[in-house]
Design a protein around this motif. Structure first.
Motif, PDB file in Angstrom:
ATOM      1  N   MET A   1      29.246 -82.959 -31.325  1.00 47.31           N
ATOM      2  CA  MET A   1      28.460 -84.113 -30.877  1.00 47.31           C
ATOM      3  C   MET A   1      28.666 -85.494 -31.376  1.00 47.31           C
ATOM      4  O   MET A   1      28.925 -85.431 -32.841  1.00 47.31           O
ATOM      5  N   GLU A 133      26.693 -83.645 -13.120  1.00 51.08           N
ATOM      6  CA  GLU A 133      27.317 -83.825 -14.312  1.00 51.08           C
ATOM      7  C   GLU A 133      28.456 -84.363 -14.106  1.00 51.08           C
ATOM      8  O   GLU A 133      29.149 -85.247 -14.946  1.00 51.08           O
ATOM      9  N   LEU A 137      30.052 -87.904 -15.743  1.00 54.44           N
ATOM     10  CA  LEU A 137      31.114 -88.083 -16.475  1.00 54.44           C
ATOM     11  C   LEU A 137      32.461 -88.862 -16.210  1.00 54.44           C
ATOM     12  O   LEU A 137      32.816 -89.533 -17.127  1.00 54.44           O
ATOM     13  N   GLU A 141      33.873 -92.579 -17.801  1.00 56.18           N
ATOM     14  CA  GLU A 141      35.394 -92.462 -18.185  1.00 56.18           C
ATOM     15  C   GLU A 141      35.873 -93.469 -17.194  1.00 56.18           C
ATOM     16  O   GLU A 141      36.812 -94.435 -17.929  1.00 56.18           O
ATOM     17  N   GLU A 147      35.228 -91.415 -25.218  1.00 56.22           N
ATOM     18  CA  GLU A 147      34.981 -90.005 -25.583  1.00 56.22           C
ATOM     19  C   GLU A 147      33.333 -89.946 -25.067  1.00 56.22           C
ATOM     20  O   GLU A 147      32.572 -90.703 -25.495  1.00 56.22           O
ATOM     21  N   GLU A 149      30.267 -87.127 -23.935  1.00 53.84           N
ATOM     22  CA  GLU A 149      29.775 -85.778 -23.780  1.00 53.84           C
ATOM     23  C   GLU A 149      28.634 -85.919 -23.125  1.00 53.84           C
ATOM     24  O   GLU A 149      27.698 -86.706 -22.965  1.00 53.84           O
ATOM     25  N   ASP A 151      25.037 -83.554 -23.408  1.00 54.28           N
ATOM     26  CA  ASP A 151      23.898 -82.623 -24.229  1.00 54.28           C
ATOM     27  C   ASP A 151      23.135 -81.986 -23.069  1.00 54.28           C
ATOM     28  O   ASP A 151      22.165 -82.835 -22.591  1.00 54.28           O
ATOM     29  N   TYR A 161      23.674 -87.890 -22.060  1.00 56.02           N
ATOM     30  CA  TYR A 161      25.134 -88.621 -21.983  1.00 56.02           C
ATOM     31  C   TYR A 161      25.392 -89.288 -23.189  1.00 56.02           C
ATOM     32  O   TYR A 161      24.530 -90.426 -23.565  1.00 56.02           O
TER      33      TYR A 161
END
Length: 167
Positions: A1, A133, A137, A141, A147, A149, A151, A161
């Motif tokens: 993380m 999700e 993401l 991007e 990067e 991620e 959670d 995020y």
């Protein structure tokens, strides 16, 4: 993380963004979206535009922290909820119901607010986009984050995020 700066409690600078009903905070090169406000962008196109805008406000090596709204299929059509305040000098009743309109959660809120001077009836409607999700993401991007991620627990059970910029 992705790691947060240990012990940091920097002052917050409130920024008003060009998206409806959104309040963002900017802090030491990091950017935070609280209370699922990202859902107010409503469409995938606006989500990507918001990600690009957020990216411009994050310092190199900084992190955007975004609490998402609900994903498609999570909210229950026709759900009703009520919250009350019952103090001696103040009574408040907030009742809301939810409709799912395609990829939008439509929520009507009605309030009764009473004190010794008057009783007021207030109404408001909130429309928030439902993004998966994967869509979140991809938008982050596409917005230029290096990067990204997710959670699944996050701060409130809705997830969180974490999107880092290049150093």
């Amino acid at each position: 993380m992705l790691g947060a700066e240990p012990g940091a409690t920097p002052p917050l600078l409130w920024l008003s963004m060009a998206f409806r009903w959104m309040v963002w905070t900017l802090s030491r090169g990091s950017w935070r979206s609280h209370f699922s406000s990202i859902g107010y962008v409503r469409t995938l196109e606006r989500l990507t535009l918001a990600a690009r805008s957020i990216r411009r406000h994050v310092a190199p090596g900084g992190v955007a922290i975004i609490e998402p709204w609900f994903t498609p299929g999570f909210l229950r059509e026709g759900a009703v909820h009520m919250t009350i305040v019952d103090r001696e000098d103040l009574k408040i009743s907030r009742v809301n119901r939810t409709e799912i309109r395609g990829r939008i959660s439509w929520m009507e809120f009605q309030y009764l607010v009473a004190d010794s001077q008057e009783i007021r009836h207030l109404k408001e409607v909130h429309e928030l986009g439902l993004f998966s999700e994967e869509e979140m993401l991809e938008a982050l991007e596409a917005g230029g984050f290096h990067e990204v991620e997710f959670d699944p627990k996050g701060l409130t059970g809705r997830g969180l995020y974490l999107a880092r910029t290049h150093s």
